[in-house]
Design a protein around this motif. Structure first.
Motif, PDB file in Angstrom:
ATOM      1  N   LEU A 138       0.839  -1.210   0.000  1.00  0.00           N
ATOM      2  CA  LEU A 138       0.000   0.000   0.000  1.00  0.00           C
ATOM      3  C   LEU A 138       0.868   1.252   0.000  1.00  0.00           C
ATOM      4  CD1 LEU A 138      -2.819  -0.984   2.544  1.00  0.00           C
ATOM      5  CD2 LEU A 138      -3.031  -0.755   0.059  1.00  0.00           C
ATOM      6  N   ARG A 139       1.946   1.200   0.757  1.00  0.00           N
ATOM      7  CA  ARG A 139       2.845   2.359   0.795  1.00  0.00           C
ATOM      8  C   ARG A 139       3.477   2.588  -0.588  1.00  0.00           C
ATOM      9  NH1 ARG A 139       6.826   2.044   5.803  1.00  0.00           N
ATOM     10  NH2 ARG A 139       6.992   4.258   5.373  1.00  0.00           N
ATOM     11  N   LEU A 140       3.866   1.499  -1.251  1.00  0.00           N
ATOM     12  CA  LEU A 140       4.488   1.629  -2.583  1.00  0.00           C
ATOM     13  C   LEU A 140       3.528   2.263  -3.580  1.00  0.00           C
ATOM     14  CD1 LEU A 140       6.307  -1.819  -3.124  1.00  0.00           C
ATOM     15  CD2 LEU A 140       7.324   0.334  -2.432  1.00  0.00           C
ATOM     16  N   VAL A 141       2.299   1.744  -3.623  1.00  0.00           N
ATOM     17  CA  VAL A 141       1.371   2.240  -4.659  1.00  0.00           C
ATOM     18  C   VAL A 141       0.909   3.660  -4.350  1.00  0.00           C
ATOM     19  CG1 VAL A 141       0.602  -0.059  -5.369  1.00  0.00           C
ATOM     20  CG2 VAL A 141      -0.698   1.161  -3.603  1.00  0.00           C
ATOM     21  N   GLY A 147      -1.973   8.672  -5.059  1.00  0.00           N
ATOM     22  CA  GLY A 147      -3.367   8.391  -4.716  1.00  0.00           C
ATOM     23  C   GLY A 147      -3.489   7.786  -3.331  1.00  0.00           C
ATOM     24  N   LEU A 148      -4.713   7.581  -2.914  1.00  0.00           N
ATOM     25  CA  LEU A 148      -5.000   7.024  -1.594  1.00  0.00           C
ATOM     26  C   LEU A 148      -5.998   5.868  -1.715  1.00  0.00           C
ATOM     27  CD1 LEU A 148      -4.845   7.376   1.548  1.00  0.00           C
ATOM     28  CD2 LEU A 148      -6.774   8.959   1.336  1.00  0.00           C
ATOM     29  N   PRO A 217      -8.242  10.562  -4.689  1.00  0.00           N
ATOM     30  CA  PRO A 217      -7.458  10.054  -5.820  1.00  0.00           C
ATOM     31  C   PRO A 217      -7.194   8.556  -5.681  1.00  0.00           C
ATOM     32  CG  PRO A 217      -6.072  11.376  -4.355  1.00  0.00           C
ATOM     33  CD  PRO A 217      -7.453  11.435  -3.789  1.00  0.00           C
ATOM     34  N   PHE A 218      -7.262   7.865  -6.801  1.00  0.00           N
ATOM     35  CA  PHE A 218      -7.183   6.402  -6.819  1.00  0.00           C
ATOM     36  C   PHE A 218      -5.727   5.936  -6.811  1.00  0.00           C
ATOM     37  CE2 PHE A 218      -7.187   2.576  -9.758  1.00  0.00           C
ATOM     38  CZ  PHE A 218      -7.606   1.676  -8.795  1.00  0.00           C
ATOM     39  N   ALA A 219      -5.451   4.890  -6.022  1.00  0.00           N
ATOM     40  CA  ALA A 219      -4.092   4.337  -5.968  1.00  0.00           C
ATOM     41  C   ALA A 219      -4.007   2.934  -6.568  1.00  0.00           C
ATOM     42  CB  ALA A 219      -3.576   4.310  -4.525  1.00  0.00           C
ATOM     43  N   ALA A 220      -4.907   2.035  -6.158  1.00  0.00           N
ATOM     44  CA  ALA A 220      -4.701   0.647  -6.601  1.00  0.00           C
ATOM     45  C   ALA A 220      -5.942  -0.233  -6.488  1.00  0.00           C
ATOM     46  CB  ALA A 220      -3.587  -0.002  -5.790  1.00  0.00           C
ATOM     47  N   LEU A 221      -5.936  -1.247  -7.343  1.00  0.00           N
ATOM     48  CA  LEU A 221      -6.827  -2.389  -7.194  1.00  0.00           C
ATOM     49  C   LEU A 221      -6.015  -3.452  -6.464  1.00  0.00           C
ATOM     50  CD1 LEU A 221      -9.352  -4.164  -7.977  1.00  0.00           C
ATOM     51  CD2 LEU A 221      -8.108  -4.739 -10.083  1.00  0.00           C
ATOM     52  N   LEU A 222      -6.569  -3.974  -5.370  1.00  0.00           N
ATOM     53  CA  LEU A 222      -5.870  -4.994  -4.572  1.00  0.00           C
ATOM     54  C   LEU A 222      -6.777  -6.214  -4.460  1.00  0.00           C
ATOM     55  CD1 LEU A 222      -4.012  -6.232  -2.317  1.00  0.00           C
ATOM     56  CD2 LEU A 222      -5.118  -4.688  -0.693  1.00  0.00           C
TER      57      LEU A 222
END
Ligand code: PMP
Length: 442
Positions: A138-141, A147-148, A217-222
């Protein structure tokens, strides 16, 4: 029939309400444990097991009984595998230290592990647990995208740190994840119709759009690439690709959580994401990696680690230490030398075949999903085919009486989760299928 959603640790959990039914020695141990572990003490089964030893796909209890283990993916290549035990003991007697030195076994392991990943995933950061791996992911992305927001499935579980609990909706007994975490229903025709890939991708797109509309803001799909806590969803192969494209088109990254399907369990590939023909930006690993030795890891692209490392120092005292590396190397050796991927494919297919046959006369067996030795079997009401969590619970406890250990999954807990050590034999699979037949026909 109750259809309430269950918190993940409530599945097949012991309740103190059953204390009166316990034998004296088990009751004494339960109370002793409760006394020191307090409210976070979680135990399996109405009658908890007092285990004293294990070997291959079996566990032995204090009363001398042997149980067939269809539950545990921690000892992924087999309980107390002699090869892993020997590697860990030898390394422990030679050198074990934190990781700010040069040591051969760590470099050997990193290279051996990375050889199983597609380009451009050429770096690994070692951790000690799956939770830590997802926390770092999560920190990387977030650092890379600025994004968050994260999109996860509705009953996802990704671990227990503060940040990772937020992306684990299945952990919430009360309340819900924060606004920057959005959930989508798991990939199943029941949620999306015949076009699971298109429907799942559209849901991911809508979740991203909804959070962006709120200024997040979007960061990732996990996702857990076998969707284990959601109820096990593996088919059709490739369905994940459209959702990953959707996430990337929205400026986000894709994290594949391989804590459950990784290390050959699906019988077809080393990693769950490979089934879908996608290359993640970040891959997280845990439990099966060290066959019981606590270790985890994050495999990713060098640019993501560089970006992160320019903003934060990151050091993990125990991550990838010499003993962990020795365990990890032994696990990779055993998977290859004992043909465990092929065994998972073969034995998993045999279980599906036997249960599919049994379904003809036992309508409590519903849909079966999964791949290799990761199977989800819906337990349903014979009357109307609706999910039957109480029936699943009775079945799990009846199997325990027949000395077979197995767990549950899914939001309601009605999915029987078949997830044994990868060395399970056809003969052991038959013991399970025979027991299912005896119980369900009763
Ligand atoms: N991700 C998934 C998919 C998991 O199932 C788990 C643990 N069950 C974790 C992460 C967390 O791993 P750990 O318990 O080692 O922190």
């Amino acid at each position: 029939m109750g259809q309430a959603k269950k918190e993940i640790l409530a599945l097949n959990a012991f309740s103190l309400k059953n204390q009166a039914k316990l034998s004296d020695d088990v009751e004494r141990l339960v109370l002793r444990r409760r006394h020191s572990f307090g409210a976070t003490s979680v135990l399996f089964y109405e009658h908890p097991l007092h285990v004293v030893g294990a070997k291959g796909a079996t566990l032995t209890t204090a009363d001398g009984k042997t149980y067939l283990d269809l539950y545990n993916n921690v000892p992924s290549v087999g309980h107390c595998h002699p090869r892993v035990v020997e590697a860990v003991s030898r390394q422990m007697g030679l050198l074990n230290i934190h990781t700010r030195y040069l040591f051969d076994v760590g470099h050997d392991y990193a290279e051996r592990l990375l050889a199983y990943f597609p380009a451009p995933l050429t770096n690994v950061a070692f951790t000690c647990t799956g939770s830590e791996s997802n926390d770092l992911a999560l920190r990387l992305v977030r650092e890379a995208t600025g994004g968050l927001g994260v999109v996860v499935t509705a009953t996802a579980y990704h671990g227990n740190t503060t940040a990772v609990t937020e992306v684990s909706p299945s952990s919430y007994k009360t309340g819900a994840p924060p606004a920057y975490v959005r959930t989508v229903p798991p990939p199943h025709p029941g949620n999306y119709g015949a076009d699971v890939a298109g429907g799942f991708a559209a849901a991911v797109g809508e979740a991203i759009a909804a959070m962006k509309a709120e200024g997040i803001p979007f960061a990732a799909l996990l996702v857990d690439s076998i969707f284990s806590s959601d109820g096990v969803y593996a088919d059709p192969p490739g369905f994940l690709a459209a959702a990953v494209d959707k996430a990337r088109a929205a400026g986000g990254l894709f994290i594949a959580d391989e804590v459950q399907p990784g290390f050959a369990r699906t019988g077809t590939h080393m990693w769950g994401f490979a089934r879908h023909g996608v290359v993640p930006d970040v891959v997280t690993m845990g439990k099966p990696m060290g066959n019981g030795f606590p270790m985890g890891g994050v495999v990713t692209r060098p640019d993501l680690l560089e970006r992160f490392a320019s903003a934060f120092g990151y050091f993990n005292t125990f991550g990838g230490n010499p003993v962990a590396s020795a365990a990890g190397l032994a696990v990779l050796d055993v998977i290859a030398e004992e043909g465990l991927k092929e065994n998972a494919r073969k034995v998993g297919a045999h279980i599906v075949e036997r249960l599919a046959y049994l379904r003809g006369s036992c309508p409590a067996i519903g849909e079966m999903r999964g791949s290799g030795l990761y199977l989800g079997i819906d337990i349903v009401s014979p009357q109307d085919g609706s999910p039957d969590p109480e029936g699943a619970s009775r079945l799990i406890n009846a199997l325990r009486e027949k000395q077979i250990l197995i767990g549950a999954a899914g939001p309601l807990g009605h999915v029987l989760k078949v997830r044994p050590p990868l060395c399970l034999s056809i003969a052991q699979a038959d013991i399970f299928a025979d027991a299912m037949e005896a119980i369900l026909k009763r």
